[in-house]
Write an enzyme that holds these catalytic residues in place. Structure first.
Site, PDB file in Angstrom:
ATOM      1  N   ASN A  45       5.786   6.368  -2.495  1.00 34.48           N
ATOM      2  CA  ASN A  45       6.554   6.193  -1.264  1.00 34.48           C
ATOM      3  C   ASN A  45       6.804   7.535  -0.591  1.00 34.48           C
ATOM      4  O   ASN A  45       6.892   8.575  -1.238  1.00 34.48           O
ATOM      5  CB  ASN A  45       7.855   5.420  -1.503  1.00 34.48           C
ATOM      6  N   GLU A  47       9.348   8.890   2.318  1.00 30.42           N
ATOM      7  CA  GLU A  47      10.458   8.634   3.222  1.00 30.42           C
ATOM      8  C   GLU A  47      10.395   9.548   4.441  1.00 30.42           C
ATOM      9  O   GLU A  47       9.698  10.559   4.441  1.00 30.42           O
ATOM     10  CB  GLU A  47      11.796   8.832   2.493  1.00 30.42           C
ATOM     11  N   ALA A  49      13.086  10.964   7.821  1.00 24.48           N
ATOM     12  CA  ALA A  49      14.447  11.005   8.354  1.00 24.48           C
ATOM     13  C   ALA A  49      14.684   9.866   9.349  1.00 24.48           C
ATOM     14  O   ALA A  49      15.797   9.359   9.462  1.00 24.48           O
ATOM     15  CB  ALA A  49      14.714  12.352   9.017  1.00 24.48           C
ATOM     16  N   SER A  50      13.645   9.437  10.035  1.00 21.45           N
ATOM     17  CA  SER A  50      13.706   8.237  10.858  1.00 21.45           C
ATOM     18  C   SER A  50      13.300   7.085   9.941  1.00 21.45           C
ATOM     19  O   SER A  50      12.122   6.802   9.756  1.00 21.45           O
ATOM     20  CB  SER A  50      12.743   8.361  12.044  1.00 21.45           C
ATOM     21  N   TYR A  51      14.290   6.449   9.313  1.00 18.93           N
ATOM     22  CA  TYR A  51      14.051   5.520   8.209  1.00 18.93           C
ATOM     23  C   TYR A  51      12.959   4.487   8.476  1.00 18.93           C
ATOM     24  O   TYR A  51      12.215   4.123   7.567  1.00 18.93           O
ATOM     25  CB  TYR A  51      15.340   4.798   7.817  1.00 18.93           C
ATOM     26  N   GLU A  58       3.233   0.882  -2.038  1.00 18.35           N
ATOM     27  CA  GLU A  58       2.201  -0.152  -2.018  1.00 18.35           C
ATOM     28  C   GLU A  58       1.335  -0.053  -0.762  1.00 18.35           C
ATOM     29  O   GLU A  58       0.113  -0.203  -0.822  1.00 18.35           O
ATOM     30  CB  GLU A  58       2.836  -1.555  -2.074  1.00 18.35           C
ATOM     31  N   CYS A  87       8.908  -4.929  -1.861  1.00 16.53           N
ATOM     32  CA  CYS A  87       9.748  -5.435  -0.771  1.00 16.53           C
ATOM     33  C   CYS A  87       8.979  -6.491   0.028  1.00 16.53           C
ATOM     34  O   CYS A  87       7.771  -6.655  -0.122  1.00 16.53           O
ATOM     35  CB  CYS A  87      10.208  -4.292   0.127  1.00 16.53           C
ATOM     36  N   CYS A  90       5.963  -5.181   2.050  1.00 11.83           N
ATOM     37  CA  CYS A  90       4.794  -4.886   1.205  1.00 11.83           C
ATOM     38  C   CYS A  90       4.124  -6.164   0.728  1.00 11.83           C
ATOM     39  O   CYS A  90       2.900  -6.235   0.636  1.00 11.83           O
ATOM     40  CB  CYS A  90       5.186  -4.007   0.034  1.00 11.83           C
TER      41      CYS A  90
END
Length: 138
Positions: A45, A47, A49-51, A58, A87, A90
């Site tokens: 994964n 990440e 900062a802009s979620y 996946e 999730c 995914c």
């Protein structure tokens, strides 16, 4: 999938988890896919900062598999602390590459499979290529 292929997926997912970039949630995820041509492709994964721009492991692995020429996925191992399932996004994304794929949820600390299930069981009545009047294009 052979026991050796399953162990390779588990080991690859755990190793990929070590490369995850998750400075905000600290929820590290690694995934490894067994493709229809027998290859194994991993992802972690990433990440942001802009979620909303965060990429799940996946989807990173599936994109890499496609870039390598794969068009089907036989199985996926997802390694997290505790062995969480993919999730919803995914699940839908992976469905594009075969709803009959095996999903292995792996506890990264022990390497133990906490759940083995078909994607079609995690995403019942899914929306996929057939809903658009056809099958996947190669």
């Amino acid at each position: 999938m052979t026991p050796q292929q399953q162990q390779t997926l588990i080991d690859s997912a755990i190793a990929a988890r070590g490369n995850a970039y998750a400075p905000y949630s600290n929820f590290l995820v690694g995934a490894a896919l067994l493709t229809d041509n027998g290859g194994v492709v991993a992802g972690a994964n990433v990440e942001n900062a802009s979620y909303g721009l965060t990429l799940c492991a996946e989807r990173v692995a599936a994109g890499a598999a496609v870039a390598a020429g794969a068009r089907g996925i036989v199985a996926v191992a997802v390694a997290t602390e505790g062995g969480a399932a993919p999730c919803g996004a995914c699940r839908q994304f992976l469905n594009e590459f075969g709803s009959a794929m095996t999903v292995l949820c792996v506890d990264s600390a022990s390497g133990r499979v906490t759940r083995e299930v078909l994607l079609s069981e995690l995403l019942p009545e899914s929306f996929g290529p057939a809903a658009l009047g056809g099958t996947r294009r190669p």
